[in-house]
Design an enzyme around this catalytic site. Structure first.
Site, PDB file in Angstrom:
ATOM      1  N   GLY A   8       0.792  -1.236   0.000  1.00  0.00           N
ATOM      2  CA  GLY A   8       0.000   0.000   0.000  1.00  0.00           C
ATOM      3  C   GLY A   8       0.813   1.269   0.000  1.00  0.00           C
ATOM      4  O   GLY A   8       0.271   2.344  -0.252  1.00  0.00           O
ATOM      5  N   ALA A  76       1.764  -6.152  -3.237  1.00  0.00           N
ATOM      6  CA  ALA A  76       3.186  -6.254  -2.923  1.00  0.00           C
ATOM      7  C   ALA A  76       3.874  -7.243  -3.858  1.00  0.00           C
ATOM      8  O   ALA A  76       3.449  -8.393  -3.980  1.00  0.00           O
ATOM      9  CB  ALA A  76       3.363  -6.705  -1.473  1.00  0.00           C
ATOM     10  N   TYR A 179       9.630 -11.849 -14.205  1.00  0.00           N
ATOM     11  CA  TYR A 179       8.480 -11.189 -13.593  1.00  0.00           C
ATOM     12  C   TYR A 179       7.183 -11.831 -14.078  1.00  0.00           C
ATOM     13  O   TYR A 179       6.286 -12.135 -13.281  1.00  0.00           O
ATOM     14  CB  TYR A 179       8.511  -9.701 -13.935  1.00  0.00           C
ATOM     15  CG  TYR A 179       7.288  -8.939 -13.482  1.00  0.00           C
ATOM     16  CD1 TYR A 179       6.959  -8.866 -12.132  1.00  0.00           C
ATOM     17  CD2 TYR A 179       6.476  -8.286 -14.404  1.00  0.00           C
ATOM     18  CE1 TYR A 179       5.837  -8.161 -11.711  1.00  0.00           C
ATOM     19  CE2 TYR A 179       5.357  -7.578 -13.992  1.00  0.00           C
ATOM     20  CZ  TYR A 179       5.042  -7.514 -12.647  1.00  0.00           C
ATOM     21  OH  TYR A 179       3.932  -6.821 -12.239  1.00  0.00           O
ATOM     22  N   ARG A 247       1.632  -0.934 -26.920  1.00  0.00           N
ATOM     23  CA  ARG A 247       1.254  -1.119 -25.528  1.00  0.00           C
ATOM     24  C   ARG A 247      -0.074  -0.401 -25.287  1.00  0.00           C
ATOM     25  O   ARG A 247      -0.548   0.376 -26.106  1.00  0.00           O
ATOM     26  CB  ARG A 247       2.320  -0.541 -24.573  1.00  0.00           C
ATOM     27  CG  ARG A 247       3.692  -1.193 -24.670  1.00  0.00           C
ATOM     28  CD  ARG A 247       3.687  -2.606 -24.115  1.00  0.00           C
ATOM     29  NE  ARG A 247       5.025  -3.179 -24.040  1.00  0.00           N
ATOM     30  CZ  ARG A 247       5.606  -3.853 -25.011  1.00  0.00           C
ATOM     31  NH1 ARG A 247       4.974  -4.052 -26.162  1.00  0.00           N
ATOM     32  NH2 ARG A 247       6.821  -4.355 -24.848  1.00  0.00           N
TER      33      ARG A 247
END
Length: 345
Positions: A8, A76, A179, A247
């Site tokens: 957050g 997160a 990722y 994109r």
């Protein structure tokens, strides 16, 4: 609702926090304030929420943060591409193991609603359209071709040029960097948890997010932040490849609102949602728009490349409109103007 928001204190997280508070929710934040993204550890903006400074891999602190919580928004994560094999352990630990630990804590606490920050990178190159063979999945990028400036992926069957196509949530997952692989793993862990515990999961596959508070000079900085930083130094933005990479650039406030709506409205089962503006643009177009807005030098097309990147990825976000009533409302031009005038962290 009483909501736990992991990550957050981050770029997207702070916008999600504001949206949640404006809609009357009670928010607890769990954030490790890891130094590679929080360069100043400035948490002043979080004063309206209860802040737990801890890592999602810490089981005891996760249990404490989950006490009395009704729903979790899990942002997160370690982001960036992961350009080296040496990056693998940190992605696997931060994202995969971290999510697994959080889900285990949710099972112990009896929390049954999860909104997960995923990414459009889970699709890899998505689909290309071949005039002869229809929709096809481009093969892996070949470095020898990239070195020659051949950036467009060919048809894997006949080698001809491909047209681009929007990708929907039912497309096969094809992660092509560390990722992306970790994001697919997070989705699968969440699905396993939902099946075992009867939970609900909304996996938000974010496109290229930009906007106020975007970090600079960290692995978390997006291409918009990198371009804007160069222009403020009086330097031209360096555009990789030939600038033709497609994109979907979507404003962080739109992304935050989509995330909050999913938390509020997705109540059963596992569902993925593409989160984009619906208007594909090239990286070169973004650089040109920012240069115009900042009265800076025109972009320089470098021909450089990153093997783990993808050429085109733009997805259909209509499921969010149909099922949750969300659409992107911030125009690209005004978003770029806002970004150009916004100080970075």
């Amino acid at each position: 609702m009483r909501i736990l928001l992991t990550g957050g204190a981050g770029f997207i997280g702070q916008h999600v926090l504001r949206d949640l508070l404006e809609r009357g929710h009670t928010v607890r934040i769990l954030d490790s304030l890891r130094p590679d993204v929080h360069l100043t550890n400035d948490v002043a903006a979080l004063h309206e929420a209860e802040l737990h400074i801890a890592d999602v891999r810490d089981a005891a602190k996760v249990d404490l943060a989950l006490h009395g919580i009704e729903a979790v928004i899990h942002l997160a994560a370690k982001v960036g591409l992961g350009v080296d094999v040496g990056d693998f352990p940190d992605y696997a630990s931060s994202n995969d193991a971290g999510t697994a630990q959080l889900l285990t804590g949710m099972a112990r606490a009896g929390v049954h609603r999860l909104t997960l920050a995923s990414s459009m990178v889970v699709y890899g190159e998505g689909f290309g359209i071949c005039a002869e063979h229809g929709a096809v999945t481009p093969g892996p990028r070949i470095e020898a071709e990239l070195m020659k400036g051949r950036f467009e992926p060919p048809c894997p069957i006949c080698g001809s040029s491909l047209g681009t196509s929007l990708v929907c949530e039912t497309a096969p997952l094809d992660p092509r960097n560390a990722y992306a692989t970790s994001k697919v793993a997070q989705e699968h862990y969440a699905s396993n948890w939902a099946r075992t515990c009867g939970g609900a999961v909304a996996a938000m596959r974010y496109h290229n997010v930009y906007g106020p508070g975007m970090p600079r000079n960290t692995p978390y900085a997006g291409v918009a932040a990198i371009f804007t930083s160069a222009l403020r130094r009086g330097e031209p933005p360096n555009v990789y490849e030939d600038g033709g990479q497609r994109r979907d650039f979507v404003h962080v406030k739109d992304v935050a609102h989509a995330t909050v709506l999913a938390c509020e409205r997705h109540l059963t089962g596992v569902r993925a949602f593409n989160v984009g503006s619906g208007t594909p643009r090239t990286v070169g177009e973004m650089a040109t728009q920012l240069a115009k807005t900042l009265n800076g030098p025109q972009p320089v097309v470098t021909g450089q490349y990153r093997l783990g990147d993808v050429r085109h990825i733009t997805a259909d976000s209509s499921r969010l409109l149909k099922e949750l009533g969300w659409r992107s409302i911030i125009p690209f031009e005004s978003g770029m103007s806002e970004l150009a005038g916004e100080p970075f962290q």
